[in-house]
Design a protein around this motif. Sequence first.
Motif, mmCIF file in Angstrom:
data_model
loop_
_atom_site.group_PDB
_atom_site.id
_atom_site.type_symbol
_atom_site.label_atom_id
_atom_site.label_comp_id
_atom_site.label_asym_id
_atom_site.label_seq_id
_atom_site.Cartn_x
_atom_site.Cartn_y
_atom_site.Cartn_z
ATOM 1 N N PRO A 130 -14.305 -8.404 1.720
ATOM 2 C CA PRO A 130 -14.374 -7.243 1.541
ATOM 3 C C PRO A 130 -12.869 -6.497 1.911
ATOM 4 O O PRO A 130 -13.036 -5.358 1.733
ATOM 5 N N ILE A 131 -12.034 -7.290 2.641
ATOM 6 C CA ILE A 131 -11.076 -6.783 3.318
ATOM 7 C C ILE A 131 -9.967 -6.078 2.135
ATOM 8 O O ILE A 131 -9.701 -4.958 2.442
ATOM 9 N N PRO A 132 -9.748 -6.836 0.965
ATOM 10 C CA PRO A 132 -8.720 -6.302 -0.005
ATOM 11 C C PRO A 132 -9.461 -5.283 -0.827
ATOM 12 O O PRO A 132 -8.656 -4.532 -1.919
ATOM 13 N N LEU A 133 -10.531 -4.515 -0.541
ATOM 14 C CA LEU A 133 -11.287 -3.728 -1.630
ATOM 15 C C LEU A 133 -10.882 -2.138 -1.446
ATOM 16 O O LEU A 133 -10.858 -1.510 -2.398
ATOM 17 N N ALA A 134 -10.515 -1.995 -0.191
ATOM 18 C CA ALA A 134 -10.244 -0.466 0.013
ATOM 19 C C ALA A 134 -8.856 -0.036 -0.182
ATOM 20 O O ALA A 134 -7.807 -0.715 -0.241
ATOM 21 N N THR A 135 -8.519 1.495 -0.354
ATOM 22 C CA THR A 135 -7.431 1.885 -0.649
ATOM 23 C C THR A 135 -7.092 2.932 0.407
ATOM 24 O O THR A 135 -7.652 3.702 0.808
ATOM 25 N N ASP A 136 -5.897 2.990 1.199
ATOM 26 C CA ASP A 136 -5.499 3.764 2.210
ATOM 27 C C ASP A 136 -5.013 5.279 1.603
ATOM 28 O O ASP A 136 -3.860 5.324 1.031
ATOM 29 N N ILE A 137 -5.798 6.207 1.748
ATOM 30 C CA ILE A 137 -5.505 7.421 0.972
ATOM 31 C C ILE A 137 -4.093 7.827 1.434
ATOM 32 O O ILE A 137 -3.152 8.211 0.864
ATOM 33 N N ALA A 138 -3.684 7.894 2.866
ATOM 34 C CA ALA A 138 -2.734 8.671 3.355
ATOM 35 C C ALA A 138 -1.311 7.842 2.990
ATOM 36 O O ALA A 138 -0.637 8.609 2.339
ATOM 37 N N PHE A 139 -1.339 6.486 3.186
ATOM 38 C CA PHE A 139 -0.206 5.891 2.812
ATOM 39 C C PHE A 139 -0.024 5.700 1.127
ATOM 40 O O PHE A 139 1.323 5.982 0.965
ATOM 41 N N ALA A 140 -0.970 5.913 0.567
ATOM 42 C CA ALA A 140 -0.779 5.667 -0.941
ATOM 43 C C ALA A 140 -0.163 6.995 -1.418
ATOM 44 O O ALA A 140 0.866 7.158 -2.096
ATOM 45 N N LEU A 141 -0.783 8.199 -1.055
ATOM 46 C CA LEU A 141 -0.271 9.439 -1.405
ATOM 47 C C LEU A 141 1.279 9.994 -0.718
ATOM 48 O O LEU A 141 1.956 10.451 -1.158
ATOM 49 N N ALA A 142 1.410 9.293 0.301
ATOM 50 C CA ALA A 142 2.890 9.424 0.927
ATOM 51 C C ALA A 142 3.778 8.552 0.008
ATOM 52 O O ALA A 142 4.666 9.368 -0.269
ATOM 53 N N VAL A 143 3.770 7.468 -0.479
ATOM 54 C CA VAL A 143 4.663 6.801 -1.348
ATOM 55 C C VAL A 143 4.655 7.800 -2.660
ATOM 56 O O VAL A 143 5.621 7.813 -3.316
ATOM 57 N N PHE A 144 3.370 8.225 -3.043
ATOM 58 C CA PHE A 144 3.397 8.889 -4.436
ATOM 59 C C PHE A 144 4.238 10.224 -4.305
ATOM 60 O O PHE A 144 4.976 10.430 -5.189
ATOM 61 N N ALA A 145 4.164 10.729 -3.120
ATOM 62 C CA ALA A 145 4.843 12.056 -2.953
ATOM 63 C C ALA A 145 6.390 11.950 -2.977
ATOM 64 O O ALA A 145 7.053 12.549 -3.580
ATOM 65 N N VAL A 146 6.822 10.541 -2.425
ATOM 66 C CA VAL A 146 8.004 10.198 -2.501
ATOM 67 C C VAL A 146 8.767 9.886 -3.879
ATOM 68 O O VAL A 146 9.662 10.000 -4.284
ATOM 69 N N ALA A 147 7.989 9.076 -4.548
ATOM 70 C CA ALA A 147 8.551 8.178 -5.777
ATOM 71 C C ALA A 147 7.962 9.147 -7.320
ATOM 72 O O ALA A 147 8.658 8.984 -7.980
ATOM 73 N N ALA A 148 7.207 10.028 -6.929
ATOM 74 C CA ALA A 148 6.448 10.678 -8.107
ATOM 75 C C ALA A 148 6.584 12.329 -8.110
ATOM 76 O O ALA A 148 5.598 12.750 -8.606
ATOM 77 N N ARG A 149 7.798 12.682 -7.669
ATOM 78 C CA ARG A 149 7.841 14.343 -7.587
ATOM 79 C C ARG A 149 7.697 14.960 -9.057
ATOM 80 O O ARG A 149 7.374 15.930 -8.983
#
Length: 403
Positions: free
Chosen positions: A128-147
Amino acid sequence: MARKITLDFLKTEAASGAVLGLAALAALIIANSPLSGTYFAWLKSEHVLQVGPLLLELSVTEWIKEGLMAVFFLVVGLEIKYEILRGELSDPKKLATPVLAALGGMVAPAAVYLVVSNAMAGPTGGWPIPLATDIAFALAVFAVAARSLPSSLRVFLLTLAIVDDLGAIALIAALFSSGVVWQPLVWIVGLLLVGGVMSRFRKIPSPFWVLGFALIWYLTVLSGLSTSLTAVAFAAIVPVSERRRDGQSPLREAMHDLHPYVAYLVLPLFAFAKAGVSFGGLSLEQAFAPLVIGVALGLFVGKQIGVFGAAWLASALKIGRRPTGSTWLELYGVSLLCGVGFTMSLFIGILAFPGAIDSPEQVEVKLGVLGGSFLSAVAGALVLAVAGRRRKKLAGKLTDTGE
């Protein structure tokens, strides 16, 4: 209004990603410095909370896991309820693709982990460990790379992450809530029923919900049930309708008031407590242990296959469609970001392999989560950056030709 709340949520989560990163980096540095002994001793130290006749004694690690993280799950539960009733998830057509992608993003990582674990004779209990997505980190990377990319991709990522978290919470409830003491649980169910009835009255003041959550949380700790489950259950009874006297929605009010604390205090503290991995005495064999490889590949390989594959299948079968204005390359970049499983994966890792924070299993879980999340973040950022440049080039060509 729903769009404004979603964007506010995204801005806060994205900004908090930097704080999360700094907290994780600080933990890694301290855990490998002369202060490591003090750091690990602090995490194991016991602290007492007494309010009248109510008494609890837990370690710092337990206070963070069962106490602060309960607030995190409360906010997640409130967000899920709001999205279902008033937001993006209220439209079944908008819901189909991210929901199917989330399901694919849970099945594929588990399959990859189990394949690796069986091939390398590793522990199967970590699936079960690799099943989840971290909202905060994923959106932080998205904000930087996908403006320069469409905002619909952000909504897709948020919706998927919410469904992902809901699935992770269900797994936590099903797999890691053993040894329950039933008497407190009966009181919890009774209080939730009373709260559900009271939620129909618009005159109920905010302190009622605050005290209710605190009491249910205390009973949950006594029962041995995961506080994540009752936090989400409590969120389900918080009314979304506006109060007549001030026109404020208790649910939106709670989301607004709690979210900054969760983003900038709760999650960074959890990251600081859980990302501290001491590399002293770490052997090459442990660094490439089956548990490490299984978790890392589950996040990096399994997530992108499951999310992107399910989204493509939904589109091919006409069940769903890509986020408005997006390309398949851009959606693939978002699928890679879904492999950033930092906070929730570490949380599930604690439950899957209970024991000391510096036990071999916990060290391997942290290495796998950090490795898989780092690879997913870097690869996702690169793909989104390339997709952004392509979009700008295409826009430039259309401008030059006058189209």
